[in-house]
Design a protein around this motif. Structure first.
Motif, short mmCIF file in Angstrom:
data_model
loop_
_atom_site.label_atom_id
_atom_site.label_comp_id
_atom_site.label_asym_id
_atom_site.label_seq_id
_atom_site.Cartn_x
_atom_site.Cartn_y
_atom_site.Cartn_z
N THR A 38 0.82 -1.22 0.00
CA THR A 38 0.00 0.00 0.00
C THR A 38 0.85 1.27 0.00
OG1 THR A 38 -1.83 -1.13 1.04
CG2 THR A 38 -1.78 1.26 1.30
N ALA A 70 -4.25 -2.44 -1.87
CA ALA A 70 -4.39 -1.04 -1.41
C ALA A 70 -5.80 -0.48 -1.63
CB ALA A 70 -3.37 -0.15 -2.14
N HIS A 73 -7.77 0.84 1.43
CA HIS A 73 -7.08 2.03 1.94
C HIS A 73 -7.48 3.26 1.12
CE1 HIS A 73 -3.71 4.58 3.27
NE2 HIS A 73 -3.53 4.85 1.98
#
Ligand SMILES: [Zn+2]
Length: 249
Positions: A38, A70, A73
């Motif tokens: 990420t 990712a 996120h």
């Protein structure tokens, strides 16, 4: 990071690639590494002088952990949407992935390179389940209204909803895991299918090469391995030849 064509960037994370498409100040991210990648995904965006919030959308070739890392996120921090084929949405949402099991992988760890790869992916989050509750299907057929205007190309087999992405203006085909050019578990280099145990439907994965072969492009960006210069038709033929001659792992 490699600029494979103008405004088309391939970035390698933990033995997996993601792709950034740039249009002015805006970006599209295709695939998103392992969870442990990420910060590397964010770093790659900053290397272009942009901020992660400039990513207008994430596109997912297929719901496997090494491509999804990712995505949550970006949604939580920047409200970035994620789009994929409608067949892939349920897998991403419920986390029941059409993915090789850890035991499938461990059985094949007789080569030092495979052992090193397994250690790396464990650190990157290979055993950590991921669900993407905000997964959405492509909003329209044809070119997507996101930076780079990629066109999804259906090529099921590796998973039942796998997409490649064609960038007609750039002569680029982003192939995801439908066609790769290398993998730590493969002794081959150059265009090839992943070892069959990685595929949900290996025979369909081989048949899907035909869908890619008809795309008009001069450069391929795979999910694993280096970008490759040549047409999808030649790459597909090489992959078929390898599939016929190589030992199955
Ligand atoms: Zn995959």
């Amino acid at each position: 990071m490699q600029e494979v064509a103008p405004d088309v960037f391939c970035v390698e994370g933990t033995a997996v690639n993601w792709v950034l498409l740039r249009d002015g100040t805006e970006l599209t991210l295709i695939d998103a590494g392992w969870p442990g990648d990420t910060s590397a995904v964010e770093d790659s965006i900053r290397m272009l002088g942009r901020h992660p919030i400039d990513v207008q959308a994430v596109l997912l070739t297929h719901a496997h952990l090494d491509h999804m890392g990712a995505i949550n996120h970006f949604h939580q921090k920047y409200a970035t949407p994620v789009f994929m084929s409608s067949a892939e949405v349920p897998h991403a949402r419920d986390g029941h992935l059409e993915q090789a099991k850890p035991t499938d992988i461990i059985k094949r760890c007789y080569r030092p390179s495979a052992l090193r790869w397994t250690a790396r992916i464990m650190v990157a989050g290979a055993l950590k389940p991921v669900q993407i509750a905000h997964a959405e299907p492509y909003p329209t057929p044809g070119p997507l209204d996101v930076p780079g205007a990629p066109v999804p190309v259906a090529c099921a087999g590796h998973t039942s909803g796998h997409s490649a992405f064609h960038l007609p203006d750039k002569g680029v085909l982003v192939t995801g895991d439908a066609l790769v050019t290398g993998h730590p578990l493969s002794p081959l280099s150059g265009p090839q299918l992943l070892p069959p145990f990685f595929a949900h439907a290996p025979a369909e994965a081989e048949a899907a090469l035909q869908c890619l072969a008809g795309v008009d492009a001069e450069v391929l960006i795979p999910g694993h391995g280096m970008p490759w210069r040549g047409t999808p038709a030649v790459a597909a033929e090489q992959a078929r030849r390898h599939a016929r001659t190589s030992n199955t792992l």
